[in-house]
Design an enzyme around this catalytic site. Structure first.
Site, PDB file in Angstrom:
ATOM      1  CG  HIS A   1      -0.171   0.181   2.529  1.00  0.00           C
ATOM      2  ND1 HIS A   1       0.522  -0.851   3.139  1.00  0.00           N
ATOM      3  CD2 HIS A   1       0.041   1.263   3.314  1.00  0.00           C
ATOM      4  CE1 HIS A   1       1.099  -0.415   4.241  1.00  0.00           C
ATOM      5  NE2 HIS A   1       0.836   0.879   4.377  1.00  0.00           N
TER       6      HIS A   1
ATOM      7  CG  ASP B   1       1.667   5.102   4.775  1.00  0.00           C
ATOM      8  OD1 ASP B   1       1.010   4.041   4.650  1.00  0.00           O
ATOM      9  OD2 ASP B   1       2.714   5.182   5.431  1.00  0.00           O
TER      10      ASP B   1
ATOM     11  CG  HIS C   1       5.051   1.102   2.870  1.00  0.00           C
ATOM     12  ND1 HIS C   1       4.548   2.241   2.271  1.00  0.00           N
ATOM     13  CD2 HIS C   1       4.454   1.026   4.075  1.00  0.00           C
ATOM     14  CE1 HIS C   1       3.687   2.823   3.083  1.00  0.00           C
ATOM     15  NE2 HIS C   1       3.599   2.100   4.192  1.00  0.00           N
TER      16      HIS C   1
ATOM     17  NE  ARG D   1       8.785  -4.994  11.612  1.00  0.00           N
ATOM     18  CZ  ARG D   1       8.019  -4.015  11.136  1.00  0.00           C
ATOM     19  NH1 ARG D   1       6.713  -4.165  11.064  1.00  0.00           N
ATOM     20  NH2 ARG D   1       8.561  -2.885  10.735  1.00  0.00           N
TER      21      ARG D   1
HETATM   22  O1  LIG Z   1       4.801  -1.914  10.407  1.00  0.00           O
HETATM   23  C1  LIG Z   1       5.422  -1.273   9.554  1.00  0.00           C
HETATM   24  O2  LIG Z   1       6.646  -1.272   9.471  1.00  0.00           O
HETATM   25  C2  LIG Z   1       4.670  -0.441   8.529  1.00  0.00           C
HETATM   26  C3  LIG Z   1       3.281  -0.056   8.947  1.00  0.00           C
HETATM   27  C4  LIG Z   1       2.571   0.675   7.878  1.00  0.00           C
HETATM   28  O3  LIG Z   1       2.942   0.670   6.733  1.00  0.00           O
HETATM   29  C5  LIG Z   1       1.362   1.429   8.212  1.00  0.00           C
HETATM   30  O4  LIG Z   1       0.925   1.408   9.381  1.00  0.00           O
HETATM   31  O5  LIG Z   1       0.810   2.074   7.288  1.00  0.00           O
HETATM   32 FE   LIG Z   2       1.999   2.219   5.581  1.00  0.00          FE
END
Ligand SMILES: O=C(O)CCC(=O)C(=O)O
Ligand SMILES: [Fe+2]
Length: 187
Positions: free
Chosen positions: A74, A76, A136, A146
């Site tokens: 996705h 952001d 990403h 994690r």
């Molecule tokens: O957990 C991550 O490293 C990325 C999280 C992410 O891309 C998001 O919350 O939009």
């Molecule tokens: Fe993200």
């Protein structure tokens, strides 16, 4: 007493987060000479009144990591995202193809005491596509849980983000129309 202490800590964390995103945005403005963005105070003056939201993510271990995703690919919607990941890798950023290799996923390394900054859709729009929004995703680990904290930094409430004129160039049409963060996020 306990509540007072917690509130104080909350305010401190929030202040720190906002200051950091103003600093990061200042770097973008300076490097790309965005001084004519009316809602982002000119460099050297008061910092822009950025808004933001925090998301905490938790990814449990997965016995078959090849068959699951922590978060699908996705971008952001923010101007940019400041990300902190716990002691397990998992964030991957899509690297565009170039003459020597096809597009591929690159795992963000764990660097102690460092934060990751991802360009979001609104900065892509503001820069008329010069800064590419980061595609990403998150992969999961077989053994380790994690966690990550993502701070999505956006423009002031009612501001319509639109391509900076000087980046569009004379006689050319902007590649994107203006949108508020709320309108953009609601599709
Ligand atoms: O957990 C991550 O490293 C990325 C999280 C992410 O891309 C998001 O919350 O939009
Ligand atoms: Fe993200």
């Amino acid at each position: 007493m306990a509540d007072g202490g917690r509130n104080k800590a909350g305010i401190t964390v929030d202040y720190g987060r906002r200051r950091r995103s103003e600093d990061v945005f200042g770097v973008f403005l300076t490097r790309l000479e965005f001084e004519d963005v009316a809602w982002a105070a000119p460099v050297g003056n008061l910092p822009p009144d950025l808004t933001g939201t925090l998301r905490l993510n938790s990814y449990p271990p997965c016995p078959e990591p090849d068959k699951a995703m922590g978060m699908v690919a996705h971008t952001d919607s923010s101007l940019f995202t400041i990300l902190h990941q716990s002691s397990t890798t998992g964030l991957q950023v899509l690297r565009d193809e170039d003459p020597s290799s096809p597009a591929r996923w690159v795992t963000a390394p764990l660097l102690p005491e460092s934060l990751i900054v991802l360009v979001g859709d609104l900065l892509h729009i503001l820069s008329n596509g010069q800064l590419k929004t980061a595609v990403h995703r998150v992969v999961v680990d077989r053994i380790q849980r994690r966690a990550s904290a993502a701070y999505f930094s956006g423009p002031p409430g009612n501001v319509k983000v639109l391509p900076v004129e000087q980046l569009v160039g004379p006689g050319r049409a902007p590649a994107y129309r203006g949108v508020t963060w709320a309108d953009y996020s609601s599709g």
